[in-house]
Design an enzyme around this catalytic site. Structure first.
Site, PDB file in Angstrom:
ATOM      1  N   PHE A 111       0.870  -1.236   0.135  1.00 13.48           N
ATOM      2  CA  PHE A 111      -0.002   0.079   0.125  1.00 13.48           C
ATOM      3  C   PHE A 111       0.932   1.362  -0.047  1.00 13.48           C
ATOM      4  O   PHE A 111       0.372   2.488  -0.233  1.00 13.48           O
ATOM      5  CB  PHE A 111      -1.098  -0.035   1.274  1.00 13.48           C
ATOM      6  N   LYS A 112       1.928   1.062   0.464  1.00 16.12           N
ATOM      7  CA  LYS A 112       2.964   2.343   0.435  1.00 16.12           C
ATOM      8  C   LYS A 112       3.168   2.994  -1.048  1.00 16.12           C
ATOM      9  O   LYS A 112       3.330   4.375  -0.971  1.00 16.12           O
ATOM     10  CB  LYS A 112       4.272   1.820   1.100  1.00 16.12           C
ATOM     11  N   ASP A 113       3.031   2.038  -1.957  1.00 14.20           N
ATOM     12  CA  ASP A 113       2.975   2.892  -3.375  1.00 14.20           C
ATOM     13  C   ASP A 113       1.989   3.798  -3.399  1.00 14.20           C
ATOM     14  O   ASP A 113       2.495   4.607  -4.251  1.00 14.20           O
ATOM     15  CB  ASP A 113       2.836   1.550  -4.379  1.00 14.20           C
ATOM     16  N   LEU A 116       3.963   6.981  -2.103  1.00 14.51           N
ATOM     17  CA  LEU A 116       5.204   7.146  -2.575  1.00 14.51           C
ATOM     18  C   LEU A 116       5.616   7.556  -3.867  1.00 14.51           C
ATOM     19  O   LEU A 116       6.298   8.103  -4.065  1.00 14.51           O
ATOM     20  CB  LEU A 116       6.327   6.135  -1.808  1.00 14.51           C
TER      21      LEU A 116
END
Ligand SMILES: *Cc1c(COP(=O)(O)O)cnc(C)c1O
Length: 467
Positions: A111-113, A116
């Protein structure tokens, strides 16, 4: 929109300032002075928007004058172009009004995509305007590193250095970081745990003597405000898909540094009808002990099947506490200091207020494995161990409710199961195959350097790559 630090030493900052600074100069975290508000009629208007346009509408009030509208639209559209279309964040029903929100279809399968990919592009736009360069420094217990490196590897104005705890991230996570191409990409493996990495990063931000003149140091770990903003979007997206403004929706969030669930808290504060937020922790359960027993004290770090949630203290939690202490930074600082020492408690009124929004559960490795196996058996859906913690916590919380199925429960799926094959096989299931794109990347040589948990060694390395 203006931003102030939770420690009271810095205020009146614009989005551009908080985008490039991360931690505030006084050691606090930036929070906005006010929040945009979405009424029922506004929500109805957002209903049919494609994900990137929804993201634009949510992010625009937070970015203020930092970007022209069309510039921000383009940044966001480019960021999500690499996700499968149109299902940027697909919602899978498991029955009993329980859902899994798949946030793992971006370039690094986590999910950090979502944040970022946008952050890297925002930085490049802002830096290009001033003809400047920045050095990005971050610590990761797993997924942040690869997502940050992927978000910045094409950037012409950024060097990026990511610290991870040596030998304490999964093989897939390590290779996802160390095989990223680009001369501007640097990996350091620190002899220590994630909190050592985080401490080193904080210390480097506090003493920037190693930087060449004019170079800026920027943060990408979960304290970066821009990341929080982009995570608010998928709470709106999921609730709108389920009919928002009605019915109200609950969310269960696998929690480490409290960035993801804090975005859910903000979505609720902005007017999204959110009934309950479930703080799902693994055995590193400081937040669960506070919510369930009003006891805030650190405990020894445990290594679990869900390494991206292996933390002692959740860095973003200070942002929520700042609200809970009615923005009284001195009372907040006293509470944090007591928590880091022997232990601290909230007042009864504060604790009640917190429990008016948050539920919690702590899920051990045995329950995590059992949940992976059960959800696969019952629904044919394969959960990664972080997501399994969230699903199990949601079910435990619901088991204590009178009408558990009345409110939709959305469990955030934070990583693709193929990233954590060891946990899947430990649950008695065959290891899932890595997507072909990732298998090809892993054929590249790994690049990283091992360092001690020593600030001088870090500063020397950073000075050399920025010089
Ligand atoms: C980072 C991460 C989490 C924890 O998110 P926080 O914002 O730190 O609470 C959960 N699951 C996965 C897979 C992660 O990478």
């Amino acid at each position: 929109m203006k931003y102030s630090s939770t420690r009271g030493g810095c205020s009146g900052q614009g989005f551009e300032d908080v985008l490039l600074t991360g931690l505030a100069p006084d050691g606090g975290l930036f929070v906005p002075d006010e929040l945009p508000s979405f009424k029922a009629a506004d929500l109805a208007e957002l209903k049919d928007l494609a994900y990137p346009e929804l993201a634009f509408r949510i992010a625009a009030p937070f970015t203020g004058t930092a970007f022209a509208a069309e510039e921000l639209r383009r940044i966001i559209a480019d960021s999500y172009a690499g996700f499968p279309q149109p299902g940027v964040a697909p919602l899978t029903a498991l029955g009993d009004n329980e859902y899994v929100l798949e946030l793992f279809h971006g370039p690094t399968l986590a999910f950090k995509d979502f944040a970022l990919q946008v952050l890297g592009r925002m930085l490049d736009h802002v830096l290009a305007r001033g003809g400047a360069r920045a050095l990005i420094l971050g610590a990761t217990s797993g997924d942040t590193g690869s997502a940050a490196l992927e978000g910045c590897r094409h950037s012409r104005r950024v060097d990026i250095c990511i610290l991870h705890p040596h030998g304490k991230v999964s093989e897939v996570q390590r290779k996802q970081m160390t095989t990223v191409a680009g001369d501007n990409v640097h990996n350091l493996a620190v002899e220590g745990n994630f909190d050592d990495c985080q401490r080193l990063v904080k210390a480097a931000f506090a003493d920037q003597s190693f930087l060449p003149a004019g170079r800026r140091l920027a943060a990408v770990n979960s304290i970066n405000w821009a990341r929080i903003v982009m995570q608010i979007v998928y709470y709106f997206h999921a609730a709108l898909r389920l009919g928002a403004p009605q019915p109200a929706v609950s969310f269960s969030v696998p929690t480490g540094n409290f960035g993801d669930i804090y975005a859910g808290y903000l979505a609720r504060a902005m007017g999204l009808p959110v009934e309950r937020l479930v703080v799902a922790t693994n055995e590193n359960d400081i937040l669960h002990r506070l919510i369930s027993a009003n006891e805030y004290s650190t405990a020894p770090l445990r290594h679990t099947l869900s390494p991206s949630m292996d933390i002692l203290v959740s860095s973003n939690f200070e942002r929520y506490l700042f609200d809970l202490f009615d923005r009284d930074h001195e009372a907040l600082a006293a509470f944090m200091a007591a928590g880091a020492g022997g232990g601290a408690s909230l007042s009864d009124e504060q604790w009640r207020r917190m429990r008016g929004i948050f539920d919690s559960a702590s899920v051990d490795d045995a329950a995590t494995r059992a949940t992976i196996a059960k959800v696969w058996r019952d629904h044919g859906v394969l959960l990664d161990p972080h997501t399994a913690v969230g699903v199990r916590a949601a079910r435990e919380v619901r088991a204590g409710q009178e009408n558990p199925c009345q409110t939709p429960m959305v469990c955030l799926a934070t990583a693709h199961p193929a990233k954590f094959a060891e946990a899947i096989t430990a649950a008695g299931l065959p290891a899932p195959a890595l997507p072909a794109r990732m298998r090809r990347q892993f054929e590249r040589p790994e690049r990283f350097r091992v360092i001690d948990r020593d600030l001088d060694e870090l500063k020397a390395f950073l000075g050399a790559i920025a010089g």
